[in-house]
Design an enzyme around this catalytic site. Sequence first.
Site, short mmCIF file in Angstrom:
data_model
loop_
_atom_site.label_atom_id
_atom_site.label_comp_id
_atom_site.label_asym_id
_atom_site.label_seq_id
_atom_site.Cartn_x
_atom_site.Cartn_y
_atom_site.Cartn_z
N CYS A 91 -24.12 9.68 58.80
CA CYS A 91 -23.27 10.53 57.96
C CYS A 91 -22.95 9.92 56.60
O CYS A 91 -22.54 10.63 55.69
CB CYS A 91 -21.98 10.85 58.70
SG CYS A 91 -22.23 11.52 60.35
N ASN B 183 -20.83 20.14 60.67
CA ASN B 183 -21.16 18.75 60.35
C ASN B 183 -22.68 18.64 60.21
O ASN B 183 -23.41 18.71 61.20
CB ASN B 183 -20.65 17.84 61.47
CG ASN B 183 -20.93 16.36 61.21
OD1 ASN B 183 -21.75 16.01 60.36
ND2 ASN B 183 -20.25 15.50 61.95
N HIS C 94 -17.33 13.18 53.65
CA HIS C 94 -18.23 13.65 54.70
C HIS C 94 -17.56 14.79 55.44
O HIS C 94 -16.40 14.69 55.87
CB HIS C 94 -18.56 12.51 55.66
CG HIS C 94 -19.21 12.98 56.91
ND1 HIS C 94 -20.29 13.84 56.92
CD2 HIS C 94 -18.91 12.74 58.23
CE1 HIS C 94 -20.63 14.10 58.17
NE2 HIS C 94 -19.81 13.45 58.98
#
Length: 312
Positions: A113, A268, A238
């Site tokens: 990430c 995500n 993020h």
Amino acid sequence: MNGSRIAAVGHYQPAKVLTNEELTGLVDTSDEWIRSRVGIRTRHIAGPDEPVDELASHAAAKALAAAGLAPADIDLVLVATSTAVDRSPNMAARVAARLGIPSPAAMDVNVVCAGFTHALATADHTVRAGAATRALVIGADKMSAVTDWSDRTTCVLVGDGAGAAVVEGAEVPGISPVLWGSVPEMGHAVRIEGEPARFAQEGQSVYRWATTKLPALARQACERAGLTPADLAAVVLHQANLRIIEPLAQKIGAVNAVVARDVTESGNTSAASIPLAFSKLVEQGQISTGDPVLLFGFGGNLSYAGQVVHCP
């Protein structure tokens, strides 16, 4: 050149949209449960005939077009991803082949990430050192391919997509020094492992670490740019979970900043999340050329990397 800058950005998402309501047919969940815990309403899901390099190439082509550049103008391709199926050729080489970029240095960066902000720092360093003239920096992941769709704790989170930036030399630096690091002893908190590879995480551990440790780190990234959080025009963290993003932005002290909340419609997307959200803010006109924007990635390996950039 004294530094580098982001000349243009671009993003891409697959056409298929998966709603919370549709997920209720796969696992024991509900729209209210998902929204209240992670803030996600929808996510985009790539089909079996849409590999990671295809997602990456679409985003990169848009960034190149926005910069007014041809593939031949690029001599470095960096792709941040953790969902590549094959070991060789790597994603960067495949993207270069798709776009017709002649003889670039081509490398993948796997920091999950935090991959895009690591790759962006690497491009900045490389251009400033004179080892490259212009770089394509891409974050792309197909999280749907590493997800257990019977696990309601993870399948509600993920989405697929890509975001890209063109980095080039600049007399006035437009990318500040990176603040990066990791917590190796907590590598178990976010994992993509096994055969077949599957995404798993310890959600509470990640939440506690992100909300308690990251505000100070993000402020340090601002200090390296010679700014205070109040100077920021936007914050792009993020896009893991709205319950992490909103309190984290508040604790950083970015009181005047637009806060990217693309997680609500994209889920995500791992390494894609920061460039995807950043590109959307630019496209929607929510930030203007020259605005200082904090990009801060965190997650897998409990690695993190952040820098302030000037909006292209």
